[in-house]
Design an enzyme around this catalytic site. Structure first.
Site, PDB file in Angstrom:
ATOM      1  N   TRP A   1      14.436  -1.111 -25.510  1.00 34.15           N
ATOM      2  CA  TRP A   1      14.156  -0.936 -26.931  1.00 34.15           C
ATOM      3  C   TRP A   1      14.852   0.333 -27.418  1.00 34.15           C
ATOM      4  O   TRP A   1      14.647   1.404 -26.842  1.00 34.15           O
ATOM      5  CB  TRP A   1      12.652  -0.782 -27.165  1.00 34.15           C
ATOM      6  CG  TRP A   1      11.869  -2.040 -27.161  1.00 34.15           C
ATOM      7  CD1 TRP A   1      11.477  -2.759 -26.082  1.00 34.15           C
ATOM      8  CD2 TRP A   1      11.331  -2.716 -28.307  1.00 34.15           C
ATOM      9  NE1 TRP A   1      10.736  -3.841 -26.470  1.00 34.15           N
ATOM     10  CE2 TRP A   1      10.625  -3.841 -27.843  1.00 34.15           C
ATOM     11  CE3 TRP A   1      11.370  -2.469 -29.686  1.00 34.15           C
ATOM     12  CZ2 TRP A   1       9.967  -4.722 -28.698  1.00 34.15           C
ATOM     13  CZ3 TRP A   1      10.729  -3.344 -30.531  1.00 34.15           C
ATOM     14  CH2 TRP A   1      10.040  -4.465 -30.040  1.00 34.15           C
TER      15      TRP A   1
ATOM     16  N   ASP B   1       9.750  12.506 -13.890  1.00 36.64           N
ATOM     17  CA  ASP B   1      10.063  11.145 -14.338  1.00 36.64           C
ATOM     18  C   ASP B   1      11.541  11.072 -14.708  1.00 36.64           C
ATOM     19  O   ASP B   1      12.071  11.963 -15.374  1.00 36.64           O
ATOM     20  CB  ASP B   1       9.195  10.790 -15.551  1.00 36.64           C
ATOM     21  CG  ASP B   1       9.080   9.283 -15.763  1.00 36.64           C
ATOM     22  OD1 ASP B   1       9.974   8.555 -15.311  1.00 36.64           O
ATOM     23  OD2 ASP B   1       8.107   8.849 -16.410  1.00 36.64           O
TER      24      ASP B   1
ATOM     25  N   TRP C   1      29.206 -26.550 -39.166  1.00 36.56           N
ATOM     26  CA  TRP C   1      30.226 -27.593 -39.162  1.00 36.56           C
ATOM     27  C   TRP C   1      31.019 -27.524 -37.857  1.00 36.56           C
ATOM     28  O   TRP C   1      31.147 -26.457 -37.243  1.00 36.56           O
ATOM     29  CB  TRP C   1      31.209 -27.399 -40.311  1.00 36.56           C
ATOM     30  CG  TRP C   1      30.643 -27.531 -41.689  1.00 36.56           C
ATOM     31  CD1 TRP C   1      30.695 -28.618 -42.501  1.00 36.56           C
ATOM     32  CD2 TRP C   1      29.970 -26.510 -42.438  1.00 36.56           C
ATOM     33  NE1 TRP C   1      30.097 -28.348 -43.715  1.00 36.56           N
ATOM     34  CE2 TRP C   1      29.636 -27.061 -43.703  1.00 36.56           C
ATOM     35  CE3 TRP C   1      29.609 -25.189 -42.169  1.00 36.56           C
ATOM     36  CZ2 TRP C   1      28.975 -26.332 -44.682  1.00 36.56           C
ATOM     37  CZ3 TRP C   1      28.933 -24.457 -43.137  1.00 36.56           C
ATOM     38  CH2 TRP C   1      28.629 -25.032 -44.382  1.00 36.56           C
TER      39      TRP C   1
ATOM     40  N   ASP D   1      11.616  -5.088 -17.074  1.00 36.86           N
ATOM     41  CA  ASP D   1      10.775  -4.643 -18.182  1.00 36.86           C
ATOM     42  C   ASP D   1      10.907  -3.134 -18.384  1.00 36.86           C
ATOM     43  O   ASP D   1      11.035  -2.374 -17.422  1.00 36.86           O
ATOM     44  CB  ASP D   1       9.313  -5.002 -17.872  1.00 36.86           C
ATOM     45  CG  ASP D   1       8.354  -4.553 -18.944  1.00 36.86           C
ATOM     46  OD1 ASP D   1       8.386  -5.098 -20.054  1.00 36.86           O
ATOM     47  OD2 ASP D   1       7.560  -3.619 -18.669  1.00 36.86           O
TER      48      ASP D   1
ATOM     49  N   HIS E   1       8.018 -12.401 -27.239  1.00 38.45           N
ATOM     50  CA  HIS E   1       6.574 -12.260 -27.152  1.00 38.45           C
ATOM     51  C   HIS E   1       6.066 -10.962 -27.761  1.00 38.45           C
ATOM     52  O   HIS E   1       4.897 -10.868 -28.141  1.00 38.45           O
ATOM     53  CB  HIS E   1       6.128 -12.341 -25.689  1.00 38.45           C
ATOM     54  CG  HIS E   1       6.632 -11.212 -24.840  1.00 38.45           C
ATOM     55  ND1 HIS E   1       7.972 -10.995 -24.613  1.00 38.45           N
ATOM     56  CD2 HIS E   1       5.986 -10.228 -24.170  1.00 38.45           C
ATOM     57  CE1 HIS E   1       8.123  -9.938 -23.840  1.00 38.45           C
ATOM     58  NE2 HIS E   1       6.935  -9.441 -23.549  1.00 38.45           N
ATOM     59  N   ASP E   2       6.916  -9.948 -27.847  1.00 38.99           N
ATOM     60  CA  ASP E   2       6.542  -8.675 -28.462  1.00 38.99           C
ATOM     61  C   ASP E   2       6.845  -8.643 -29.951  1.00 38.99           C
ATOM     62  O   ASP E   2       6.028  -8.219 -30.761  1.00 38.99           O
ATOM     63  CB  ASP E   2       7.301  -7.521 -27.796  1.00 38.99           C
ATOM     64  CG  ASP E   2       6.788  -7.190 -26.406  1.00 38.99           C
ATOM     65  OD1 ASP E   2       5.563  -7.295 -26.182  1.00 38.99           O
ATOM     66  OD2 ASP E   2       7.601  -6.838 -25.545  1.00 38.99           O
TER      67      ASP E   2
ATOM     68  N   THR F   1       0.837  -1.203   0.000  1.00 41.28           N
ATOM     69  CA  THR F   1       0.000   0.000   0.000  1.00 41.28           C
ATOM     70  C   THR F   1       0.868   1.248   0.000  1.00 41.28           C
ATOM     71  O   THR F   1       1.769   1.385   0.818  1.00 41.28           O
ATOM     72  CB  THR F   1      -0.911  -0.001   1.243  1.00 41.28           C
ATOM     73  OG1 THR F   1      -1.775  -1.141   1.184  1.00 41.28           O
ATOM     74  CG2 THR F   1      -1.749   1.267   1.290  1.00 41.28           C
TER      75      THR F   1
ATOM     76  N   GLU G   1      15.303  -4.850 -20.633  1.00 45.00           N
ATOM     77  CA  GLU G   1      14.684  -4.652 -21.945  1.00 45.00           C
ATOM     78  C   GLU G   1      14.767  -3.176 -22.304  1.00 45.00           C
ATOM     79  O   GLU G   1      14.000  -2.358 -21.810  1.00 45.00           O
ATOM     80  CB  GLU G   1      13.212  -5.088 -21.914  1.00 45.00           C
ATOM     81  CG  GLU G   1      12.499  -4.869 -23.234  1.00 45.00           C
ATOM     82  CD  GLU G   1      10.992  -4.653 -23.067  1.00 45.00           C
ATOM     83  OE1 GLU G   1      10.233  -5.055 -23.972  1.00 45.00           O
ATOM     84  OE2 GLU G   1      10.581  -4.080 -22.040  1.00 45.00           O
TER      85      GLU G   1
ATOM     86  N   ARG H   1      14.455 -10.126 -14.994  1.00 39.48           N
ATOM     87  CA  ARG H   1      14.393  -9.495 -16.304  1.00 39.48           C
ATOM     88  C   ARG H   1      13.615  -8.199 -16.093  1.00 39.48           C
ATOM     89  O   ARG H   1      12.415  -8.227 -15.815  1.00 39.48           O
ATOM     90  CB  ARG H   1      13.703 -10.398 -17.318  1.00 39.48           C
ATOM     91  CG  ARG H   1      13.551  -9.788 -18.728  1.00 39.48           C
ATOM     92  CD  ARG H   1      12.205  -9.150 -18.935  1.00 39.48           C
ATOM     93  NE  ARG H   1      11.998  -8.695 -20.314  1.00 39.48           N
ATOM     94  CZ  ARG H   1      10.967  -7.974 -20.719  1.00 39.48           C
ATOM     95  NH1 ARG H   1      10.023  -7.604 -19.853  1.00 39.48           N
ATOM     96  NH2 ARG H   1      10.850  -7.608 -21.969  1.00 39.48           N
TER      97      ARG H   1
END
Length: 523
Positions: A224, A156, A416, A197, A300-301, A135, A222, A195
């Protein structure tokens, strides 16, 4: 720091400068191979944690050392990427008890479970930001400028995410509760690593703080690249990824989206020159910082959502060229990651396993040396550690000199090794065809049966068929040769309701190894 595959604590930025890097080496080259232990539709198949548990021994046998699992917490989205109550581990993938059992099975096999950690954003329990479990009261836990107009936190530290509240990691309560969740809840049920995100959403310094506080066995982020659909500037992509690794203090590896983009371009346009830099090194992040690079073909993306799919179709490799991609990443440096749907749903498991076996037997690692022989229209060829040679593309090529043995091959790829023999095939291809008289919106058709390759009659089977000309669904899977297999069709609608094919079990008697057969049934 107790990371098994610890990255450099020094700045990664020097790796992109003209001057030679002077950072210390890692704690040894990594021999890890990871599998993404889910696909975009896994949560809707019913009982996914049980599917993972039932495949633990298969993952070990294949040679996987890590499995990246989906977000385990309660969430507002079925796939788990809109986390709601972090400390509640009942999700669309199954119950906490089922999760715990799956993790125990993986750990018993020595396969390390890696949790998908979504800490950039969160949704409220009943409204915009009434965060519970844990909470958080007040508006300051959400960054200023968020789409929630009441947000009153600090600015941010990364990019915004419109679908949920962007968390303010500068707040002590946010960081403290995230660490407790990771240490007590997630490691408590058996997870070994992370991992992260959407790491573009918050400063990399916070990743370092979370890793230092939780000591994962492995972690990867991740990131991008910006303008990832523009394939013209992969060095810029690599720089962006490297900047993030620098920002997290070298505590976490990164998914190599630059190599992913270059593979897309090479395989789509038959232009394999994209895989080599002017200096003769592998292009992409693996050419700059292979020990911190987790390579992949699709996930998955990025992967396709059409009949060959199980992903969101954001940035796929052409369906027919996926194995070329695996021939590349499983022979090259970096830490390769295999997509679950490719291994289990597409019938490519044996071919991928053959490449993994070559990698293991040759002792290839995250820092293996690549000697590129050719990189041009129609052909890429390289020799790795003077032990393995690989070619992808339609142009004929084979390694020069004596002592090379063809160890694996398929459409437009060959590998090979120096010495050894090609193991005889032990499987045969079976095309399963199910004629479905009616179609329900959101419905999928599967096949299950009496052998492990068909999940031993599990209704949580991963053997999904593809719609071709309705009402016909079909897919080809590798099955044990010279075996009498009992099997049936089943279908599951979007609500998880299961309908079995009526009547007695079907029987298919598979031919000798290397052969093929079609088996047909109807609802």
């Amino acid at each position: 720091m107790t990371l098994k595959t610890r990255l450099l604590a020094a700045s990664v930025a020097s790796l992109f400068a003209a001057a030679p890097a002077t950072a210390k080496p890692l704690d040894g080259a990594s021999t890890d191979v990871m599998i993404q232990g889910f696909h975009w539709n896994s949560a809707s198949t019913g009982g996914w944690w049980n599917t993972v548990k039932n495949n633990a021994a298969t993952l070990k046998s294949a040679g996987f050392t890590m499995v990246w699992l989906p977000p385990p917490s309660d969430a507002a989205s079925i796939q788990g990427y809109l986390p709601r109550q972090l400390n509640v581990l009942n999700s669309s993938y199954g119950t906490e008890a089922e999760l715990t059992a799956a993790l125990a099975a993986l750990n018993a096999q020595g396969v390390k479970p890696i949790a998908d950690i979504v800490v950039n954003h969160r949704v409220g329990t009943a409204n915009w930001a009434d965060f519970t479990n844990p909470t958080w009261g007040g508006c300051n836990t959400v960054v200023a400028g968020d789409e929630w107009a009441t947000a009153c936190g600090n600015a941010d530290s990364g990019e915004g995410y419109a679908a949920a509240r962007d968390l303010d990691h500068s707040q002590a309560i946010v960081r403290a509760d995230l660490k407790t969740w990771m240490n007590s809840r997630l490691k408590g049920v058996g997870f070994a690593g992370w991992r992260f995100d959407f790491v573009k959403g918050f400063a990399g310094s916070y990743v370092k703080e979370y890793v230092d506080a939780t000591a994962p066995w492995f972690c990867v982020g991740e990131h991008w690249p910006t303008n990832y659909f523009d394939a013209n500037n992969p060095d810029n992509w690599s720089q962006q990824i490297g900047n993030w690794v620098t920002a997290n203090g070298g505590t976490c590896a990164a998914f190599d989206f630059s190599t992913k983009g270059l593979l897309n371009d090479a395989l789509t346009n038959n232009n394999y020159s994209r895989l080599k830099t002017a200096a003769g090194k592998p292009a992409g992040f693996i050419g700059h910082y292979p020990k911190g690079s987790v390579t992949f073909v699709d996930n998955h993306d990025t992967g396709p959502s059409e009949s060959c799919g199980n992903a969101q179709n954001h940035w796929p490799v052409p369906c027919g060229k996926v194995m070329q991609g695996y021939a590349y990443i499983l022979t090259h440096p970096g830490i390769p990651s295999v997509y679950w749907a490719h291994y289990f749903n597409w019938g490519l498991g044996n071919d991928i396993k053959a490449l993994m076996t070559i990698r293991k037997n040759a002792g290839l690692t995250s820092e293996s040396t690549v000697n590129i022989q050719r990189a041009e229209a129609g052909l890429y060829a390289a020799v790795i550690d003077n032990k393995v040679a690989v070619k992808i593309g339609g142009t004929a090529w084979s390694p020069s000199g004596t002592g090379w043995t063809l160890a694996a091959s398929g459409t437009d790829y060959a590998v090979w090794t120096t010495g050894g023999t090609t193991p005889p095939p032990t499987t045969t291809n079976v095309e399963f065809v199910c004629n479905n008289g009616t179609t329900v919106m959101g419905q999928n058709v599967y096949v299950t049966g009496s052998v492990a390759e068909l999940s031993n009659w599990s209704t949580a089977t991963t053997k999904i068929l593809s719609p071709t000309a309705y009402p016909t669904w079909r897919a080809t899977y590798a099955m044990p040769a010279n075996t009498s297999i009992q099997w049936k069709c089943l279908k599951r609608d979007g609500s998880g309701n299961i309908v079995w094919q009526g009547g007695s079990n079907n029987t298919v008697n598979t031919p000798a190894a290397g052969g093929s057969i079609t088996a047909t049934a109807s609802f």
